[in-house]
Design a protein around this motif. Structure first.
Motif, mmCIF file in Angstrom:
data_model
loop_
_atom_site.group_PDB
_atom_site.id
_atom_site.type_symbol
_atom_site.label_atom_id
_atom_site.label_comp_id
_atom_site.label_asym_id
_atom_site.label_seq_id
_atom_site.Cartn_x
_atom_site.Cartn_y
_atom_site.Cartn_z
ATOM 1 N N SER A 66 40.828 -66.207 11.078
ATOM 2 C CA SER A 66 39.608 -65.449 12.030
ATOM 3 C C SER A 66 38.461 -65.332 10.916
ATOM 4 O O SER A 66 37.819 -64.556 11.614
ATOM 5 N N TYR A 123 36.451 -73.121 25.647
ATOM 6 C CA TYR A 123 36.066 -72.450 24.307
ATOM 7 C C TYR A 123 35.519 -73.415 23.386
ATOM 8 O O TYR A 123 34.875 -73.431 22.394
ATOM 9 N N ASN A 174 33.182 -61.927 16.646
ATOM 10 C CA ASN A 174 32.734 -63.223 16.361
ATOM 11 C C ASN A 174 31.128 -63.154 15.892
ATOM 12 O O ASN A 174 30.267 -62.887 16.601
ATOM 13 N N LYS A 200 36.358 -65.118 15.219
ATOM 14 C CA LYS A 200 36.922 -64.863 16.567
ATOM 15 C C LYS A 200 37.086 -63.317 16.689
ATOM 16 O O LYS A 200 37.023 -62.477 15.701
ATOM 17 N N ASN A 201 37.080 -62.938 17.939
ATOM 18 C CA ASN A 201 36.927 -61.530 18.199
ATOM 19 C C ASN A 201 38.401 -60.987 17.757
ATOM 20 O O ASN A 201 39.334 -61.696 18.361
ATOM 21 N N ASP A 234 46.776 -67.561 19.837
ATOM 22 C CA ASP A 234 45.497 -67.862 19.351
ATOM 23 C C ASP A 234 45.888 -68.613 17.863
ATOM 24 O O ASP A 234 46.397 -68.387 17.002
#
Length: 740
Positions: free
Chosen positions: A654, A227, A619, A599-600, A190
């Motif tokens: 994140s 996304y 998120n 973000k998760n 990611d």
């Protein structure tokens, strides 16, 4: 060009080190070359270490002769005194001078070998627990295996932070995997784009027509569509032309690889619609399960007379009178196994849900309440008086060690035990989360979907609530009557005007909705800051960090979230010697900052004051940086729902500052006061449902700052960007129906 040479020596002092990219200036004490300055990307270098440096001599115009490092590696010490000095340097998380001495005293010259290969043995030492031993061993292993990855990747411009992520996902063989297939980076990590992986492949001599490149490019275009734009699929022709254009190859080459990916079952081609296989399976399952819920007839738990008495009792207990739409919603919820209740602010969704809860109680049904985010669950708890959980917590999330995704304990093999589940803020739920949820609903259970279908669709892929409503496979009750007490709120009346395409009242000064005219974006930004820092706290006595939220249409621009975060941080939480800070990219994180998870992250462990423990920060979760350690590369964040967690600096991609957030990121949340800058931005964001969503996030006050003309343009623009979603078609197809 001067040839590279290799020098070695001990790190005498670190003059400068940029934690964001690892660029370091240090002094090396070498037996052969004396004391000299070395510069380069050496992110994990620490005082006391022995390094082998490869590079060239150069002369800096201000600082004189320096050794410019192109690659480096750590020379591990072998004698006890050197090992002690190395460990005491603080290079390994959890080990400082006192701990280093204990380790060397106990294990002697074998200390480093023990830490690398048998780290749990550290717990033999008094004062070191098993969990701490495990952390120390993990830190040391990461440090050792990271060296080759950092050096290999820095030649391609990848940051040390990404190197940590790559190492975590691909393991110690990361370099060989990347050499074999550079596109593994964008497919499995990611934050790494196809463009970055492509540049590495090109540098390594890979052909632009390589099947590895073309297949990865196809999947990357589909992921970006999902996304970035919410599509669950792309039409074959669009996927073919977009990918061919991005990769500068022929459409015929792309067509051949699309079919090859379908053959390998990585893609699904369904009536000229190209899906990543997991999105197709999610849509198919959700459609089948919704159809089965709609087709299943539950047993009658009470007669019509008993139902009427129960509803009247609920009205009397709550001091309310249901209107015809609310009463229909309650009756349909009792009669059917799945119902959608949708409506805007002030239309009585909460009253309706509370009545349904009382009726279900009278039917002796076990009930669970859930919502997509912690904030939405907390609000649901407040208005119902019953505990509501996030969907992730309801399903009992557990990290998947083999991927960045997660698994849920509850699924079709271990369904949730409840007879009825009420979900709120369903407009936020994307196709993947809905898939996971429905897998866990036991056969025969009721599901009540509550939400506002006029708000923005989910951030993630799909158009779930809107598609379910359009299909009419289950009863959909639309609450439209605005109750008298709600009409007293200008927030609510203006929200409904906006939703109907009517310009809101912006000139009243006696209520909870205000409009401050500012004609240019700089004036908008300055006014927002003044409201946040001075005027609102002084006039209303509210805490800006906890009670005020700035909601922006976009991250970009002078009045966008990124710039407003920078300005608000300067005003609310300015730089101070008493507040440690950590630069990451263009953002500075500082102790006391308001932040949001973007973000998760299923792996982060957390604990609450009551002793409850778990994993996963998701998120949209917001919190405050309680403390920050640059040396340990960690911070402590306390999130709004009470979760307290250690946060690694390697995960900062994140995290974002959250004084100002986008409207999209605010979905499911409610704030005491909302300030919304209104200035020109990207055309796709100048739309009605974005403005409507922002206004409906406020509980007590809305202040818009900007141009009335821009506001009017947003109100008039009802052109929502089309999402490619196949759920509606699948709901209307004759699919095999799963058990109700």
């Amino acid at each position: 060009m001067e040839d590279n040479i290799t020098l070695s020596g001990r790190v005498y002092s670190i003059i400068y080190q940029n934690p964001a990219n690892g660029y370091t200036v240090l002094e090396i004490d070498s037996l052969s070359d004396g004391l000299f300055t070395a510069t380069g990307y050496m992110p994990y270098a620490a005082e006391g270490e022995n390094l082998s440096l490869t590079g060239t001599w150069c002369v800096h115009p201000d600082y004189g002769e320096q050794f410019r490092v192109t690659s480096y590696e750590t020379i591990l010490p072998t004698d006890e005194s050197s090992i002690l000095e190395y460990l005491a340097s603080g290079v390994i998380y959890g080990v400082k001078t006192a701990t280093a001495k204990k380790i060397v005293d106990y294990f002697g010259a074998d200390a480093l070998n023990i830490m690398l290969n048998e780290p749990l043995r550290l717990s033999e030492i008094k004062g070191i627990s098993v969990s701490r031993a495990e952390k120390i061993g993990k830190s040391y292993l990461e440090l050792q295996s990271m060296q080759s990855i950092v050096v290999f990747l820095q030649q391609y411009g990848l940051s040390p932070g990404l190197a940590v992520k790559i190492h975590r996902t691909l393991g110690s063989s990361a370099v060989s995997k990347i050499k074999e297939n550079p596109y593994v980076l964008c497919e499995e990590i990611d934050g790494i784009s196809f463009k970055t992986a492509d540049s590495i492949a090109y540098a390594r001599g890979m052909s632009k027509s390589s099947p590895l490149r073309l297949r990865s490019g196809i999947k990357f275009v589909l992921k970006a569509a999902a996304y970035d734009f919410g599509h669950t699929y792309l039409p074959f022709e669009i996927l073919k032309s977009e990918t061919a254009s991005k990769l500068s190859v022929s459409e015929d080459e792309i067509s051949a690889q699309i079919y090859a990916l379908c053959e390998a079952k990585e893609l699904i081609l369904d009536n000229c619609s190209c899906y990543l296989s997991y999105f197709f399976e999610a849509e198919r399952y959700v459609a089948s399960r919704i159809r089965s819920l709609g087709a299943f007839s539950p047993p009658l738990f009470m007669s019509d007379d008993e139902m009427e008495k129960t509803i009247c009792s609920a009205e009397e207990h709550g001091g309310i009178t249901l209107d015809s739409q609310q009463r229909l919603a309650v009756l349909e919820s009792a009669r059917h196994n799945a119902v959608v209740i949708t409506g805007g602010p002030g239309t009585g969704k909460t009253t309706t849900i509370n009545t349904i809860i009382r009726v279900f109680g009278a039917m002796h049904l076990s009930i669970a309440l859930a919502a997509p985010t912690g904030r939405a669950a907390k609000r649901m708890t407040e208005v119902t008086g019953l505990e509501a959980k996030t969907i992730h917590r309801l399903l009992c999330i557990k990290p998947d060690e083999n991927s960045d995704s997660a698994q849920f304990t509850h699924n079709e093999n271990n369904p949730l035990p409840y007879d009825a589940i009420i979900l709120d803020e369903v407009s936020m739920i994307d196709i993947q989360l809905m898939h996971s949820f429905l897998r866990a609903v036991k056969k025969g259970a009721k599901v009540i979907f509550s939400g506002d279908s006029d708000q923005l669709p989910s951030v993630g892929p799909g158009n779930v609530l809107a598609d379910i409503c359009k299909s009419e496979r289950i009863p959909v009750i639309r609450l439209t009557h605005i109750f008298r007490q709600a009409l007293e709120s200008l927030i609510i009346t203006n929200a409904h005007k906006i939703n109907s395409g009517i310009m809101p009242e912006i000139d009243r000064r006696d209520n909870d909705f205000f409009f401050m005219r500012r004609m240019d974006s700089e004036a908008v930004a300055l006014t927002v800051c003044d409201l946040y820092e001075n005027r609102l706290p002084k006039s209303y006595g509210i805490n800006p960090t906890s009670s005020i939220q700035v909601l922006c249409p976009s991250k970009k621009g002078t009045a966008g979230a990124f710039n407003l975060n920078r300005l608000l941080q300067e005003h609310i939480n300015p730089k101070s010697d008493l507040k440690p800070e950590y630069p990451y990219g263009k953002t500075i994180f500082r102790t006391g900052d308001k932040v949001m998870q973007i973000k998760n992250n299923y792996d982060i462990l957390w604990e609450k004051e009551n002793g409850e423990k778990g994993s996963g920060i998701f998120n949209g979760d917001m919190g405050i940086i309680e403390s920050l350690s640059v040396k340990d590369r960690q911070m402590i964040i306390v999130f709004d729902d009470g979760k307290r967690t250690e946060y690694s600096m390697s995960d900062l991609d994140s995290l974002d500052l959250a004084y100002a957030i986008t409207v999209h990121k605010s979905q499911g949340s409610e704030f005491h006061t909302v300030i919304m800058p209104i200035s020109r931005t990207a055309p796709m964001l100048m739309c009605r449902n974005l403005l409507y969503t922002a206004v409906t996030r406020a509980k007590n006050m809305v202040i818009m700052v900007g141009s009335p003309a821009v506001c009017e343009k947003m109100v008039k623009n009802n052109d929502e960007k089309k999402r490619f979603s196949g759920l509606l078609n699948k709901l209307n197809e004759n699919l095999d129906i799963l058990g109700g």
